[in-house]
Design a protein around this motif. Structure first.
Motif, PDB file in Angstrom:
ATOM      1  N   PRO A  49      27.792  -2.510  31.866  1.00 38.24           N
ATOM      2  CA  PRO A  49      27.276  -1.429  32.717  1.00 38.24           C
ATOM      3  C   PRO A  49      27.319  -1.770  34.210  1.00 38.24           C
ATOM      4  N   GLU A  54      30.106   2.805  30.776  1.00 35.67           N
ATOM      5  CA  GLU A  54      28.979   3.402  30.059  1.00 35.67           C
ATOM      6  C   GLU A  54      29.113   3.028  28.592  1.00 35.67           C
ATOM      7  N   GLU A  56      27.255   2.727  24.764  1.00 33.38           N
ATOM      8  CA  GLU A  56      26.199   3.262  23.904  1.00 33.38           C
ATOM      9  C   GLU A  56      26.142   2.464  22.620  1.00 33.38           C
ATOM     10  N   SER A  72      31.344   5.285  26.313  1.00 32.71           N
ATOM     11  CA  SER A  72      31.282   6.728  26.572  1.00 32.71           C
ATOM     12  C   SER A  72      31.826   7.069  27.956  1.00 32.71           C
TER      13      SER A  72
END
Length: 96
Positions: A49, A54, A56, A72
């Motif tokens: 990050p 991104e 998840e 993502s």
């Protein structure tokens, strides 16, 4: 062609490629595929990050850690470039 990447950055890019190209990648599966220790994988996942990726965790099952990771959003990274340079990334990891 040498990319002249340090092994830390190459490891992060390569892990992004694995997360995007493997079916339901979780830490045990990634450890098996890479040969990296659990702590190394956890540190690299934690660093993504900060690079704008991104990430998840998709919960599957009853236990807290049953599930897998997926990207993502790639932020500033180009997944096609990473895929084209996967072998050079592995070389930088092994010899860095």
């Amino acid at each position: 062609m040498s990319l002249n990447l340090n092994s830390v950055f190459a490891r992060r890019l390569y892990l992004c490629w694995l997360l995007d190209n493997e079916q339901k990648p979780n830490v045990p599966k990634l450890m098996e595929m890479t040969g990296w220790p659990r702590r190394t994988l956890q540190d690299v996942l934690k660093a993504l990050p900060g690079m704008g990726v991104e990430l998840e965790f998709v919960q599957q099952g009853i236990r807290n850690n049953d599930g897998y990771y997926q990207i993502s959003g790639w932020g500033p990274l180009d997944p096609q470039w990473i895929g084209r340079h996967r072998e050079q990334l592995l070389d930088a990891i092994e010899h860095g």
